[in-house]
Each structure stands twice: as structure tokens, then as C-alpha cells.
Design a protein around this motif. Structure first.
Motif, mmCIF file in Angstrom:
data_model
loop_
_atom_site.group_PDB
_atom_site.id
_atom_site.type_symbol
_atom_site.label_atom_id
_atom_site.label_comp_id
_atom_site.label_asym_id
_atom_site.label_seq_id
_atom_site.Cartn_x
_atom_site.Cartn_y
_atom_site.Cartn_z
ATOM 1 N N LEU A 177 0.830 -1.208 0.000
ATOM 2 C CA LEU A 177 0.000 0.000 0.000
ATOM 3 C C LEU A 177 0.866 1.260 0.000
ATOM 4 O O LEU A 177 0.637 2.175 -0.792
ATOM 5 C CB LEU A 177 -0.911 0.011 1.233
ATOM 6 N N SER A 178 1.855 1.295 0.878
ATOM 7 C CA SER A 178 2.695 2.490 0.967
ATOM 8 C C SER A 178 3.518 2.675 -0.310
ATOM 9 O O SER A 178 3.770 3.801 -0.730
ATOM 10 C CB SER A 178 3.590 2.437 2.200
ATOM 11 N N ASN B 212 3.002 7.511 -6.328
ATOM 12 C CA ASN B 212 2.117 8.600 -6.744
ATOM 13 C C ASN B 212 2.338 9.868 -5.918
ATOM 14 O O ASN B 212 1.461 10.738 -5.863
ATOM 15 C CB ASN B 212 0.663 8.134 -6.665
ATOM 16 N N ASN B 213 3.498 9.941 -5.272
ATOM 17 C CA ASN B 213 3.886 11.118 -4.482
ATOM 18 C C ASN B 213 2.905 11.452 -3.373
ATOM 19 O O ASN B 213 2.610 12.625 -3.121
ATOM 20 C CB ASN B 213 4.107 12.336 -5.387
ATOM 21 N N ILE B 214 2.401 10.419 -2.709
ATOM 22 C CA ILE B 214 1.480 10.601 -1.598
ATOM 23 C C ILE B 214 2.143 10.055 -0.338
ATOM 24 O O ILE B 214 2.412 8.857 -0.236
ATOM 25 C CB ILE B 214 0.143 9.870 -1.858
ATOM 26 N N GLY B 215 2.416 10.943 0.601
ATOM 27 C CA GLY B 215 3.018 10.548 1.862
ATOM 28 C C GLY B 215 1.980 9.967 2.814
ATOM 29 O O GLY B 215 0.783 10.250 2.694
ATOM 30 N N ILE B 216 2.441 9.152 3.750
ATOM 31 C CA ILE B 216 1.523 8.513 4.698
ATOM 32 C C ILE B 216 2.064 8.620 6.125
ATOM 33 O O ILE B 216 3.240 8.903 6.346
ATOM 34 C CB ILE B 216 1.286 7.023 4.366
ATOM 35 N N PHE B 217 1.166 8.380 7.057
ATOM 36 C CA PHE B 217 1.489 8.173 8.470
ATOM 37 C C PHE B 217 0.769 6.882 8.828
ATOM 38 O O PHE B 217 -0.459 6.825 8.771
ATOM 39 C CB PHE B 217 0.969 9.352 9.307
ATOM 40 N N TYR C 224 -6.019 12.931 0.014
ATOM 41 C CA TYR C 224 -6.839 11.777 0.406
ATOM 42 C C TYR C 224 -7.632 11.191 -0.759
ATOM 43 O O TYR C 224 -7.581 9.991 -1.013
ATOM 44 C CB TYR C 224 -7.768 12.175 1.558
ATOM 45 N N GLU C 225 -8.368 12.008 -1.480
ATOM 46 C CA GLU C 225 -9.181 11.500 -2.596
ATOM 47 C C GLU C 225 -8.301 10.915 -3.693
ATOM 48 O O GLU C 225 -8.645 9.897 -4.290
ATOM 49 C CB GLU C 225 -10.112 12.584 -3.133
#
Length: 121
Positions: A77-78, A84-89, A106-107
Motif C-alpha cells: 500500500l505504501s 504517486n507522491n502521496i506521503g503517509i502516516f 486523500y481523494e
């Protein structure tokens, strides 16, 4: 794999003492080390005595109970989100994993994961 959206805004913050946290709230994570005490909670439940806070998070959880022998779920998932250049916590519990994403991404994150075959509910 099914991902369940959390329908509330979240905040990541630091607190001085565990007594600052409303332990009756229905959703929160506490992480305590020798250096800090971190709290993830609904934005409406942030304690008054935070030393730092970062608002503007949304989240989802991996549905179901994940067996400890399963390998690579969070990594996959990460990885998709990172591509796609989306950071996570990320936060893990005994049963499953939760992924928090800044509200502005988010979307896009849900769309990318859906396109990769994940079911979003």
C-alpha cells in the motif's frame, strides 16, 4: 483487499502527560518512547495541553483481522502511494493497520488504490 474510510478528521500531536488524553474517546492511538508521547486522535478530541500538533489528516483501515504471518501488506500500500507522491502516516494495532494521509491528497490516494484493485468502502 478492502479498505474502510474513516469518516472524521484526524490530528497527530505530542502531549506532555497521559493524563492530558481523554481515555474515554472512541478513537485514538498513543505512542510513548523515552523521547516523546505521540497521540493520533479525532481533531475534535485534541487535548488542550499539546506541545505540537499537525492537523489535516484523513485515514482508512485495512478491513478484517490481519494475521501476523502476512507479509508486505503495508509495504504494498505504501509503495503504491509513494509512486504517486502521496506521503503517509501509518499506525498498526493488534488486528490491522491504519493509514493516514493529508487531507489534500486523500481523494487522490483512494482513487489510486481503487485503480490498483483495492475496494474502498
Amino acid at each position: 483487499m478492502e479498505l474502510k474510510k474513516l469518516e472524521y478528521d484526524l490530528t497527530v500531536c505530542k502531549v506532555e502527560a497521559i493524563t492530558d488524553i481523554d481515555m474515554t474517546a472512541d478513537f485514538f492511538f498513543i505512542g510513548k518512547t523515552d523521547e516523546e508521547m505521540s497521540l493520533v486522535c479525532k481533531t475534535n478530541d485534541v487535548p488542550k495541553n499539546t506541545t505540537e500538533r499537525d492537523d489535516g489528516w484523513k485515514g482508512f483501515r485495512i478491513q478484517g483481522v490481519l494475521d501476523f504471518s502476512l507479509i508486505g501488506i503495508l509495504s504494498k500500500l505504501s509503495g503504491i502511494l509513494a509512486e504517486n507522491n502521496i506521503g503517509i502516516f501509518a499506525v498498526s494495532t493488534f488486528n490491522t493497520d491504519y493509514i493516514l494521509i493529508k487531507t489534500e491528497n486523500y481523494e487522490k490516494a483512494l482513487s489510486v488504490l481503487s485503480a490498483e484493485g483495492y475496494t474502498i468502502v
